[in-house]
Design an enzyme around this catalytic site. Structure first.
Site, short mmCIF file in Angstrom:
data_model
loop_
_atom_site.label_atom_id
_atom_site.label_comp_id
_atom_site.label_asym_id
_atom_site.label_seq_id
_atom_site.Cartn_x
_atom_site.Cartn_y
_atom_site.Cartn_z
N CYS A 65 2.97 -7.58 0.76
CA CYS A 65 2.74 -6.79 1.97
C CYS A 65 1.26 -6.44 1.98
CB CYS A 65 3.65 -5.56 2.03
SG CYS A 65 3.35 -4.28 0.78
N GLY A 66 0.84 -5.49 2.79
CA GLY A 66 -0.57 -5.16 2.87
C GLY A 66 -1.17 -4.75 1.54
#
Length: 158
Positions: A65-66
């Site tokens: 994810c980020g």
């Protein structure tokens, strides 16, 4: 090796590059999404990957994810799962050798693709060595079972 791979929209491009890298390395990649840069909630992907690994359908997974933090937390909520957030090769090696982590997590906004490939390669090529680490991993899993049964649960008030 069969590897589950999943991400949110912040990591779609990195997931696609990691998928190609794994295929080129001879691995069978099962893509759990997301499949575009359209917004998705990372827990949905992380839970499915972790569930299938917990149920022994797939031996290992990679979630991105980020920052890597969200997918790590979400995957770790699935009983039996040990997810490790790694942004360097030493941590990736230790995630497997010392902690027998079934899921590697990374943050697409934290590291670049070339470092991510090296982290993935190190994780995939490392194996759990047991020894003193077996005792510690067993304690983690025993603790999880106790907490799931409601033992050792104390409410905290702030």
């Amino acid at each position: 090796m069969q590897i589950a791979l999943g991400c949110d929209h912040h990591a779609f491009e990195m997931k696609e590059e990691i998928k190609a890298f794994l295929h080129e390395s001879g691995h069978d990649v099962i893509d759990y999404g997301c499949y575009s840069c359209e917004a998705v909630d990372y827990p949905d992907v992380a839970f499915q990957v972790a569930k299938d690994i917990s149920n022994k359908k797939i031996p290992r997974g990679i979630l991105i994810c980020g920052t890597g933090i969200g997918v790590t937390i979400a995957a770790g909520k699935v009983p039996g799962i040990r997810a490790a957030l790694c942004h360097d090769t030493y941590s990736a090696e230790r995630a497997q050798k010392s902690n027998n982590a079934q899921i590697l997590t990374m943050g697409a906004k934290v590291i670049g693709i070339e470092v991510a490939k090296k982290v993935v390669e190190t994780y995939i090529n490392s194996e759990f060595v047991g020894g003193h680490s077996s005792r510690k991993v067993r304690k983690i899993m025993d603790g999880e079972k106790q907490f799931l049964k409601g033992e050792q649960h104390e409410e905290t008030h702030q």
